[in-house]
Design a protein around this motif. Sequence first.
Motif, PDB file in Angstrom:
ATOM      1  N   LEU A   5     -33.858 -21.579 -35.076  1.00  0.00           N
ATOM      2  CA  LEU A   5     -33.411 -20.283 -34.546  1.00  0.00           C
ATOM      3  C   LEU A   5     -34.612 -19.392 -34.213  1.00  0.00           C
ATOM      4  O   LEU A   5     -34.597 -18.645 -33.231  1.00  0.00           O
ATOM      5  CB  LEU A   5     -32.498 -19.585 -35.561  1.00  0.00           C
ATOM      6  CG  LEU A   5     -31.116 -20.233 -35.738  1.00  0.00           C
ATOM      7  CD1 LEU A   5     -30.442 -19.725 -37.005  1.00  0.00           C
ATOM      8  CD2 LEU A   5     -30.236 -19.968 -34.519  1.00  0.00           C
ATOM      9  N   ILE A   8     -36.079 -19.179 -30.658  1.00  0.00           N
ATOM     10  CA  ILE A   8     -35.425 -18.471 -29.546  1.00  0.00           C
ATOM     11  C   ILE A   8     -36.141 -17.161 -29.193  1.00  0.00           C
ATOM     12  O   ILE A   8     -36.507 -16.966 -28.028  1.00  0.00           O
ATOM     13  CB  ILE A   8     -33.903 -18.302 -29.817  1.00  0.00           C
ATOM     14  CG1 ILE A   8     -33.269 -19.709 -29.808  1.00  0.00           C
ATOM     15  CG2 ILE A   8     -33.246 -17.387 -28.789  1.00  0.00           C
ATOM     16  CD1 ILE A   8     -31.809 -19.767 -30.189  1.00  0.00           C
ATOM     17  N   PRO A   9     -36.403 -16.267 -30.172  1.00  0.00           N
ATOM     18  CA  PRO A   9     -37.225 -15.098 -29.800  1.00  0.00           C
ATOM     19  C   PRO A   9     -38.577 -15.519 -29.219  1.00  0.00           C
ATOM     20  O   PRO A   9     -39.083 -14.887 -28.292  1.00  0.00           O
ATOM     21  CB  PRO A   9     -37.424 -14.360 -31.128  1.00  0.00           C
ATOM     22  CG  PRO A   9     -36.304 -14.805 -32.001  1.00  0.00           C
ATOM     23  CD  PRO A   9     -35.973 -16.207 -31.579  1.00  0.00           C
ATOM     24  N   GLY A  37     -31.861 -15.384 -20.873  1.00  0.00           N
ATOM     25  CA  GLY A  37     -30.783 -14.916 -21.747  1.00  0.00           C
ATOM     26  C   GLY A  37     -29.505 -15.705 -21.544  1.00  0.00           C
ATOM     27  O   GLY A  37     -28.887 -16.176 -22.508  1.00  0.00           O
ATOM     28  N   ILE A  40     -29.480 -19.216 -23.206  1.00  0.00           N
ATOM     29  CA  ILE A  40     -29.596 -19.398 -24.666  1.00  0.00           C
ATOM     30  C   ILE A  40     -28.398 -20.174 -25.224  1.00  0.00           C
ATOM     31  O   ILE A  40     -28.548 -21.063 -26.058  1.00  0.00           O
ATOM     32  CB  ILE A  40     -29.733 -18.029 -25.377  1.00  0.00           C
ATOM     33  CG1 ILE A  40     -31.024 -17.334 -24.950  1.00  0.00           C
ATOM     34  CG2 ILE A  40     -29.701 -18.177 -26.900  1.00  0.00           C
ATOM     35  CD1 ILE A  40     -32.282 -18.099 -25.220  1.00  0.00           C
ATOM     36  N   LYS A  41     -27.205 -19.843 -24.711  1.00  0.00           N
ATOM     37  CA  LYS A  41     -25.998 -20.489 -25.245  1.00  0.00           C
ATOM     38  C   LYS A  41     -25.997 -22.003 -24.974  1.00  0.00           C
ATOM     39  O   LYS A  41     -25.283 -22.761 -25.644  1.00  0.00           O
ATOM     40  CB  LYS A  41     -24.724 -19.825 -24.701  1.00  0.00           C
ATOM     41  CG  LYS A  41     -24.587 -19.899 -23.195  1.00  0.00           C
ATOM     42  CD  LYS A  41     -23.323 -19.170 -22.740  1.00  0.00           C
ATOM     43  CE  LYS A  41     -23.104 -19.321 -21.240  1.00  0.00           C
ATOM     44  NZ  LYS A  41     -24.322 -19.041 -20.419  1.00  0.00           N
ATOM     45  N   ASP A  42     -26.788 -22.429 -23.983  1.00  0.00           N
ATOM     46  CA  ASP A  42     -26.843 -23.861 -23.662  1.00  0.00           C
ATOM     47  C   ASP A  42     -27.933 -24.597 -24.438  1.00  0.00           C
ATOM     48  O   ASP A  42     -28.059 -25.815 -24.328  1.00  0.00           O
ATOM     49  CB  ASP A  42     -27.091 -24.058 -22.154  1.00  0.00           C
ATOM     50  CG  ASP A  42     -26.026 -23.347 -21.329  1.00  0.00           C
ATOM     51  OD1 ASP A  42     -24.851 -23.386 -21.741  1.00  0.00           O
ATOM     52  OD2 ASP A  42     -26.364 -22.745 -20.291  1.00  0.00           O
ATOM     53  N   LEU A  45     -29.579 -26.645 -30.857  1.00  0.00           N
ATOM     54  CA  LEU A  45     -30.576 -26.649 -31.922  1.00  0.00           C
ATOM     55  C   LEU A  45     -30.943 -28.084 -32.314  1.00  0.00           C
ATOM     56  O   LEU A  45     -31.891 -28.294 -33.069  1.00  0.00           O
ATOM     57  CB  LEU A  45     -30.072 -25.862 -33.131  1.00  0.00           C
ATOM     58  CG  LEU A  45     -29.819 -24.365 -32.886  1.00  0.00           C
ATOM     59  CD1 LEU A  45     -29.354 -23.679 -34.167  1.00  0.00           C
ATOM     60  CD2 LEU A  45     -31.056 -23.653 -32.348  1.00  0.00           C
TER      61      LEU A  45
ATOM     62  N   LEU B  16     -32.093 -11.776 -35.069  1.00  0.00           N
ATOM     63  CA  LEU B  16     -32.200 -12.959 -35.926  1.00  0.00           C
ATOM     64  C   LEU B  16     -32.380 -12.536 -37.386  1.00  0.00           C
ATOM     65  O   LEU B  16     -31.704 -13.034 -38.292  1.00  0.00           O
ATOM     66  CB  LEU B  16     -33.381 -13.812 -35.450  1.00  0.00           C
ATOM     67  CG  LEU B  16     -33.714 -15.055 -36.265  1.00  0.00           C
ATOM     68  CD1 LEU B  16     -32.515 -15.977 -36.395  1.00  0.00           C
ATOM     69  CD2 LEU B  16     -34.894 -15.810 -35.624  1.00  0.00           C
ATOM     70  N   ARG B  20     -29.559 -12.990 -40.348  1.00  0.00           N
ATOM     71  CA  ARG B  20     -29.910 -13.785 -41.536  1.00  0.00           C
ATOM     72  C   ARG B  20     -29.716 -13.010 -42.830  1.00  0.00           C
ATOM     73  O   ARG B  20     -29.516 -13.614 -43.880  1.00  0.00           O
ATOM     74  CB  ARG B  20     -31.372 -14.243 -41.439  1.00  0.00           C
ATOM     75  CG  ARG B  20     -31.534 -15.475 -40.597  1.00  0.00           C
ATOM     76  CD  ARG B  20     -32.935 -16.039 -40.763  1.00  0.00           C
ATOM     77  NE  ARG B  20     -33.031 -17.316 -40.098  1.00  0.00           N
ATOM     78  CZ  ARG B  20     -34.104 -17.740 -39.438  1.00  0.00           C
ATOM     79  NH1 ARG B  20     -35.179 -16.976 -39.360  1.00  0.00           N
ATOM     80  NH2 ARG B  20     -34.104 -18.929 -38.860  1.00  0.00           N
ATOM     81  N   GLU B  26     -25.880 -21.044 -39.717  1.00  0.00           N
ATOM     82  CA  GLU B  26     -26.694 -21.122 -38.491  1.00  0.00           C
ATOM     83  C   GLU B  26     -25.853 -20.972 -37.223  1.00  0.00           C
ATOM     84  O   GLU B  26     -26.322 -20.440 -36.222  1.00  0.00           O
ATOM     85  CB  GLU B  26     -27.442 -22.459 -38.433  1.00  0.00           C
ATOM     86  CG  GLU B  26     -28.551 -22.577 -39.466  1.00  0.00           C
ATOM     87  CD  GLU B  26     -29.838 -23.141 -38.871  1.00  0.00           C
ATOM     88  OE1 GLU B  26     -29.755 -23.975 -37.961  1.00  0.00           O
ATOM     89  OE2 GLU B  26     -30.923 -22.715 -39.314  1.00  0.00           O
ATOM     90  N   ILE B  29     -25.237 -17.329 -36.638  1.00  0.00           N
ATOM     91  CA  ILE B  29     -26.474 -16.673 -36.194  1.00  0.00           C
ATOM     92  C   ILE B  29     -26.781 -17.066 -34.744  1.00  0.00           C
ATOM     93  O   ILE B  29     -27.145 -16.223 -33.925  1.00  0.00           O
ATOM     94  CB  ILE B  29     -27.658 -17.055 -37.119  1.00  0.00           C
ATOM     95  CG1 ILE B  29     -27.346 -16.651 -38.569  1.00  0.00           C
ATOM     96  CG2 ILE B  29     -28.940 -16.389 -36.645  1.00  0.00           C
ATOM     97  CD1 ILE B  29     -28.349 -17.159 -39.589  1.00  0.00           C
ATOM     98  N   LYS B  30     -26.565 -18.347 -34.443  1.00  0.00           N
ATOM     99  CA  LYS B  30     -26.799 -18.796 -33.065  1.00  0.00           C
ATOM    100  C   LYS B  30     -25.870 -18.054 -32.112  1.00  0.00           C
ATOM    101  O   LYS B  30     -26.273 -17.683 -30.998  1.00  0.00           O
ATOM    102  CB  LYS B  30     -26.583 -20.319 -32.973  1.00  0.00           C
ATOM    103  CG  LYS B  30     -26.734 -20.930 -31.569  1.00  0.00           C
ATOM    104  CD  LYS B  30     -28.137 -20.856 -31.042  1.00  0.00           C
ATOM    105  CE  LYS B  30     -28.406 -21.782 -29.863  1.00  0.00           C
ATOM    106  NZ  LYS B  30     -27.504 -21.705 -28.749  1.00  0.00           N
ATOM    107  N   LEU B  33     -27.298 -14.784 -31.207  1.00  0.00           N
ATOM    108  CA  LEU B  33     -28.373 -14.897 -30.212  1.00  0.00           C
ATOM    109  C   LEU B  33     -27.809 -15.262 -28.839  1.00  0.00           C
ATOM    110  O   LEU B  33     -28.272 -14.752 -27.809  1.00  0.00           O
ATOM    111  CB  LEU B  33     -29.410 -15.928 -30.662  1.00  0.00           C
ATOM    112  CG  LEU B  33     -30.097 -15.630 -32.011  1.00  0.00           C
ATOM    113  CD1 LEU B  33     -31.106 -16.722 -32.358  1.00  0.00           C
ATOM    114  CD2 LEU B  33     -30.793 -14.272 -31.998  1.00  0.00           C
ATOM    115  N   ASP B  34     -26.798 -16.138 -28.822  1.00  0.00           N
ATOM    116  CA  ASP B  34     -26.141 -16.500 -27.547  1.00  0.00           C
ATOM    117  C   ASP B  34     -25.578 -15.260 -26.858  1.00  0.00           C
ATOM    118  O   ASP B  34     -25.788 -15.043 -25.655  1.00  0.00           O
ATOM    119  CB  ASP B  34     -24.985 -17.481 -27.790  1.00  0.00           C
ATOM    120  CG  ASP B  34     -25.458 -18.861 -28.231  1.00  0.00           C
ATOM    121  OD1 ASP B  34     -26.676 -19.125 -28.154  1.00  0.00           O
ATOM    122  OD2 ASP B  34     -24.608 -19.670 -28.654  1.00  0.00           O
TER     123      ASP B  34
END
Lengths: 282, 282
Positions: A5, A8-9, A37, A40-42, A45, B16, B20, B26, B29-30, B33-34
Motif C-alpha cells: 500500500l 501507491i503514494p 488517480g 489506482i483501482k486497477d 497488490l 494511508l 491504517r 488491506e 485501506i486499498k 486509496l482507490d
Amino acid sequence: MKTFLDCIPCFFTQALRTARTVTDDEKVIKRVLDELGTMIKDISLDSSPPETGRVVYHLISEITGERDPYQEVKKNHIDKALSLYDSLKELVKKSNDNLLTAVKFAIVGNIIDLGAVREFDIEGEINGISESEFAISDYVKFKKCLEDADDILYLGDNAGESVFDKILIEEMKKPTKYVVRDAPIINDVTYEDAVRSGIDEVAAIISSGSDAPGVVLDLCSDDFKKTFRDAKFIISKGQGNYEALSEEKYPIFFLLRAKCPVIARDLGVTVGDIVLKGVNIQ
Amino acid sequence: MKTFLDCIPCFFTQALRTARTVTDDEKVIKRVLDELGTMIKDISLDSSPPETGRVVYHLISEITGERDPYQEVKKNHIDKALSLYDSLKELVKKSNDNLLTAVKFAIVGNIIDLGAVREFDIEGEINGISESEFAISDYVKFKKCLEDADDILYLGDNAGESVFDKILIEEMKKPTKYVVRDAPIINDVTYEDAVRSGIDEVAAIISSGSDAPGVVLDLCSDDFKKTFRDAKFIISKGQGNYEALSEEKYPIFFLLRAKCPVIARDLGVTVGDIVLKGVNIQ
C-alpha cells in the motif's frame, strides 16, 4: 515482492517528479496525476512494483509526449561515473580484497536511482563504503559460486551505476552477459547507456525484452527467459530487479542498497543498508 | 494558499496513515486509496489544502466507518501536554520576556500535527525552542497590537497544542475567543478537546461552524464569519489555518512551524523554521 500500500503514494511522488522533469505546465502535470488517480483501482497488490511502475511511467510518457524523460540525466550520470572510473580502479587495486571492494562499489553505484532517491552524493558514498558493513552478506557463498561458475548473468539496474558494474565485471574475470532494459524507463540502463558506460568492452550486452524497471519474467522475451533459466550464476542489481525476482525460485545474488522502507522491511534491514543476499543457492 | 501539485501525493500518504490507524484490513485501506484516486481529477488547484483535506478525511470516514480516527490519539496528546503544563508555566515565569516565551511555546505545541508530521519529540522541542530564532518575526508589531487590542480571536489548530495555547492566552491577559473545529477532523481541536485542555478556564470557546482542518471562511457559519470580520486582533495557529487564510485581507498574526516544503516555500522559509508573521496589520 508484491506491491505494498505504501507504494501507491510513492507512485504519485515519482509521477510528479518525472512529469516536472519534462514540463513546467501545471495543467499537463495535473493531468498525469488525474490519470494516475483513476488507475489506482486497477493496481493489484499481487503484482510487483516494477509491473505497476512500467504502466505509471508509460502513462507519463503518453501524456507529456516525452518517451525518455531522463535521457540527459542518464548521460550526465554515466559521464560523472566515468570520470571516477580510474580512481575507483585504483582503490580496488590497493584494497586487501579486490573482489569485495568491487562488489561494494557496484552497490555504491546503486545509489544512482531516480525512482527511489532523488538526490545523492556519489563521492561521499564512495568514501564511506569501505567502512560500511553489509546488513546481509552472503559474500563467502558469492565468492565460492563465482569460482565454480563458467559464466555470469548480470542484471543491470540504472544508467551510471552501470560504470560501477563494469568494474565488478572486470574483477570477476568470467564471461558475462549484461542485461539491459529493452527501452527507456526511468533512468534504467538501456543498450545505448551500457555502451556509453563501456560495458561492451567487458561483457555481451543483452536485452531483457521488456521495458519494466525490473526483470519481471512474465514480461520478458522468450529468448531472455531461456537465458535466465539456464543461468547458473545470476547477479541482480538494485531494488527494481529485487522487487521483480525476490519470489522466483532461481539461484540469484541480490546486490543492492535498501532505499525505501518497504524494501528494507521486506529484507529485514533498515533504509540505507547495503545487502549481498544469495537466494536458492546450493 | 492554493493547493500545490505536491499536496496530491501527500493526500495519499495521509489517507494511508489515517486508514491504517482505523483498520488492518488491506482491502478496506486499498478502497480508500482507490476512491481517493478517482477524486484527484475533481481537486481544483485553486482550492486551499484544507478544503481538499476535509473531503479526503470525510472519504476515509465513510469507507472505514470511523468518524473520528484520532480520538484516542488526541486524548493522549492533550494528557501529555497537560503533564508538561506546570513546568512550562515555570519556564515562562523565569524567562526574560514572558510573552515571547509563551509565544514560542505556543509554536512548539504546533509540532503536534498528525496531518503533516507523524512523529515528534515534544520535550526535545521545548528544550530547543528558547534558542530558536524566528525565521520571520513580527513580534514587535504583535506586542504593540496586543497592547492596543480590546480582545483576541484565537484560531486553534490541533488537540494537545491547545494546552500550549492556554499558556499563551493566560500570558496575553485579554478577553479571548478560542476557535475550534465544528466536528472531528484529523487531530484538530474540537470543543471537547479544548475543554479537556482547560481552555474554558481562560477563554470563550466558539466553533468555526465548519469541520475543515483550517478556517476556510466560505465553509464557516455566518455567525463565525461575522465574529471574524469584526475582530481587530486575530491569532491563527498552524499550517491548516495559514493555508486557509493566507490570501484573505484581514489583519492576522500567523504563528506556526513550517512542517512541509510547500508551506515553507510559500512563506520563504525552510522546513522546521518557526514563524510569527503579521499580515494586513496597520
